[in-house]
Motif scaffolding. Structure first.
Motif, PDB file in Angstrom:
ATOM      1  N   ILE A 123      38.689 -54.745  -9.448  1.00  0.00           N
ATOM      2  CA  ILE A 123      38.602 -53.441 -10.811  1.00  0.00           C
ATOM      3  C   ILE A 123      38.700 -52.232  -9.682  1.00  0.00           C
ATOM      4  O   ILE A 123      37.415 -51.821  -9.227  1.00  0.00           O
ATOM      5  CB  ILE A 123      37.722 -54.193 -11.790  1.00  0.00           C
ATOM      6  CG1 ILE A 123      37.974 -55.355 -11.949  1.00  0.00           C
ATOM      7  CG2 ILE A 123      37.956 -52.453 -12.501  1.00  0.00           C
ATOM      8  CD1 ILE A 123      36.885 -55.914 -13.369  1.00  0.00           C
TER       9      ILE A 123
ATOM     10  N   GLY B 160      40.233 -60.703  -8.960  1.00  0.00           N
ATOM     11  CA  GLY B 160      40.215 -59.897  -9.606  1.00  0.00           C
ATOM     12  C   GLY B 160      39.645 -58.283  -8.739  1.00  0.00           C
ATOM     13  O   GLY B 160      38.507 -58.904  -8.260  1.00  0.00           O
TER      14      GLY B 160
ATOM     15  N   LEU C  46      43.390 -54.276 -10.612  1.00  0.00           N
ATOM     16  CA  LEU C  46      43.188 -54.044 -11.280  1.00  0.00           C
ATOM     17  C   LEU C  46      42.921 -52.755 -11.614  1.00  0.00           C
ATOM     18  O   LEU C  46      42.044 -52.475 -11.772  1.00  0.00           O
ATOM     19  CB  LEU C  46      42.270 -55.314 -12.212  1.00  0.00           C
ATOM     20  CG  LEU C  46      42.708 -56.402 -11.625  1.00  0.00           C
ATOM     21  CD1 LEU C  46      41.190 -57.792 -12.748  1.00  0.00           C
ATOM     22  CD2 LEU C  46      43.827 -57.328 -12.548  1.00  0.00           C
TER      23      LEU C  46
ATOM     24  N   THR D   5      34.678 -58.676 -21.377  1.00  0.00           N
ATOM     25  CA  THR D   5      35.646 -58.334 -20.182  1.00  0.00           C
ATOM     26  C   THR D   5      35.487 -60.039 -18.691  1.00  0.00           C
ATOM     27  O   THR D   5      36.251 -59.803 -18.222  1.00  0.00           O
ATOM     28  CB  THR D   5      36.197 -56.799 -19.114  1.00  0.00           C
ATOM     29  OG1 THR D   5      36.227 -55.910 -20.562  1.00  0.00           O
ATOM     30  CG2 THR D   5      37.249 -56.871 -18.604  1.00  0.00           C
TER      31      THR D   5
ATOM     32  N   ASP E 185      44.406 -49.635 -16.634  1.00  0.00           N
ATOM     33  CA  ASP E 185      45.488 -50.126 -16.777  1.00  0.00           C
ATOM     34  C   ASP E 185      44.693 -51.016 -18.368  1.00  0.00           C
ATOM     35  O   ASP E 185      45.523 -51.816 -18.380  1.00  0.00           O
ATOM     36  CB  ASP E 185      46.250 -50.366 -16.211  1.00  0.00           C
ATOM     37  CG  ASP E 185      47.182 -49.596 -15.413  1.00  0.00           C
ATOM     38  OD1 ASP E 185      47.561 -48.766 -16.063  1.00  0.00           O
ATOM     39  OD2 ASP E 185      47.339 -50.246 -14.067  1.00  0.00           O
ATOM     40  N   LEU E 186      43.535 -51.490 -17.808  1.00  0.00           N
ATOM     41  CA  LEU E 186      42.665 -52.778 -18.424  1.00  0.00           C
ATOM     42  C   LEU E 186      42.745 -51.982 -19.435  1.00  0.00           C
ATOM     43  O   LEU E 186      42.152 -50.359 -20.449  1.00  0.00           O
ATOM     44  CB  LEU E 186      41.618 -53.465 -17.413  1.00  0.00           C
ATOM     45  CG  LEU E 186      42.323 -53.859 -16.539  1.00  0.00           C
ATOM     46  CD1 LEU E 186      40.629 -54.025 -15.488  1.00  0.00           C
ATOM     47  CD2 LEU E 186      42.665 -55.069 -16.422  1.00  0.00           C
TER      48      LEU E 186
END
Ligand code: CP
Length: 303
Positions: A46, A44, A72, A88, A76-77
Motif C-alpha cells: 500500500i 500487498g 495497491l 481494511t 485506488d483502495l
C-alpha cells in the motif's frame, strides 16, 4: 518477530538475524542459487506516497522469492475514500500473506498490525523508516566487517531517518551522534531510549563537532516540499547543515557517507561529496532489496 513496525520493536539478535540472512540471500542471488521461500505467497504493497526504491525493491524481491507482489495505490483502495484501516486490515488479512505500507501516520501501521492477522512491514512513516536503516546497517557491516564500536553520525532533520538510525545504530552496538538544528529534534521516545546508552549517544547542533572522527556519516533530504513557506523556513533553519567534502574532512580519513535517496544536491549534500561516495550510496540502495527479502522470508516463511 511478527511484524516490522519500527526499530524500537527489534532486539539486537533480531537485527543480526536479518542482516545475516540478507547477506546469504545477496550471495545466493549473485551466484544464481534460487531461493523461492515465498512460493504461493502474496504481499500487498500500500502506497500513500511516491516511491522509487521501496516499491521496486519490494516488488522485485517478492518475485525473486517466488511470491506475488500487489501494488495497491491508496488512491485506488477504499481506504483512500475513508474506509477505516481496521476494516481494511481484516479484509486484506483474508487474501494476503503480508502487507507492506508506506503512509504518513505511524498509528495507521500499528492499527493494521493490531486489527489484521498477517505480518505488517513499515515502508516509511513520518516516525520511522526501518527497512532503510536495516539496509544502512547491512552496507556498513559489508564494507567495514563489523558494527559494534563504530561511530555513526547523522546530520539533518530529526524525523523518520534520525529516529530509526539512532535506535538501529545503538542496538547494533554503535556509538551514535545525531546533529539537528534547534526545533528539529528526534522523537521523545527515541531520545528516552537513546539516553539509556549514556555516552554512546550524543545529540548536538553543530555538524563539525558531530562528524569528528566518525566512521560513517549519514544524511537525508530535509527540504521535501520545495516552493512552500515551510521550505523557505527549512532552507534558513538548515543553513550550515550541508554535508560537504570539507565537513567530511573532520570524520575518519576512510569514513563512509550514506544517503537514503532521493538526494537534493546543494541542500543536505553537495554534488561533489555525493559523487565521491556514490559507490557506497548505491550499494546502500541495492541493499534495500536484499535486506527486505530477508525480512519477508522471516515474517512470511518463518526463515
Ligand atoms: N529511500 C527510499 O525510501 O526511497 P524511495 O522513497 O524511493 O522509496
Amino acid at each position: 518477530m511478527k511484524h516490522l513496525l519500527k526499530m524500537l520493536d527489534l532486539s539486537t539478535e533480531e537485527i543480526i538475524e536479518i542482516l545475516d540472512l540478507a547477506d546469504q540471500l545477496k550471495y545466493e542471488l549473485k551466484h544464481g542459487i534460487p531461493h523461492l521461500h515465498l512460493k504461493g505467497k502474496s504481499l500487498g504493497m500500500i502506497f500513500q506516497k511516491a516511491s522509487t526504491r521501496t516499491r521496486v525493491s519490494f516488488e522485485t524481491g517478492m518475485y525473486q522469492l517466488g511470491g506475488h507482489p500487489l501494488f495497491l495505490s491508496a488512491d485506488d483502495l477504499q481506504i483512500g475514500r475513508g474506509e477505516p484501516v481496521q476494516d481494511t486490515a481484516r479484509v486484506l488479512s483474508r487474501y494476503l500473506d503480508g502487507i507492506m505500507i508506506r503512509t504518513f501516520e505511524q498509528k495507521e501501521v500499528e492499527d493494521l498490525a493490531e486489527y489484521g492477522s498477517i505480518p505488517i512491514i513499515n515502508g516509511l512513516t513520518d516516525f520511522c523508516h526501518p527497512c532503510q536503516i536495516l539496509a544502512d546497517l547491512m552496507t556498513i557491516r559489508e564494507r567495514r566487517g563489523s558494527l559494534a564500536g563504530r561511530k555513526l553520525c547523522f546530520v539533518g532533520d530529526g524525523s523518520s531517518m534520525a529516529n530509526s538510525l539512532i535506535v538501529g545504530g545503538l542496538l547494533a552496538g554503535m556509538c551514535v551522534t545525531c546533529v539537528c538544528p534547534e526545533g528539529y529534534r528526534p522523537a521523545a521516545d527515541v531520545l528516552m531510549f537513546a539516553h539509556r546508552y549514556g555516552e554512546k549517544f550524543h545529540l548536538l547542533t553543530d555538524p563539525v563537532e558531530g562528524v569528528k572522527d566518525a566512521d560513517v556519516v549519514v544524511t537525508a533530504a530535509w527540504n521535501t516540499a520545495p516552493g512552500t513557506p515551510e521550505s523557505e523556513r527549512r532552507l534558513r533553519d538548515f543553513a550550515g547543515f550541508q554535508v560537504t567534502s570539507r565537513l567530511m574532512e573532520g570524520a575518519k580519513p576512510d569514513a563512509m557517507l550514506l544517503h537514503c535517496l532521493p538526494a537534493h544536491r546543494g541542500e543536505e549534500i553537495s554534488a561533489a561529496v555525493f559523487e565521491e561516495h556514490a559507490d557506497e550510496i548505491f550499494d546502500e540502495a541495492e541493499n534495500r532489496l536484499h535486506v527486505q527479502k530477508a525480512v519477508l522470508a522471516i515474517l512470511l516463511a518463518g526463515k
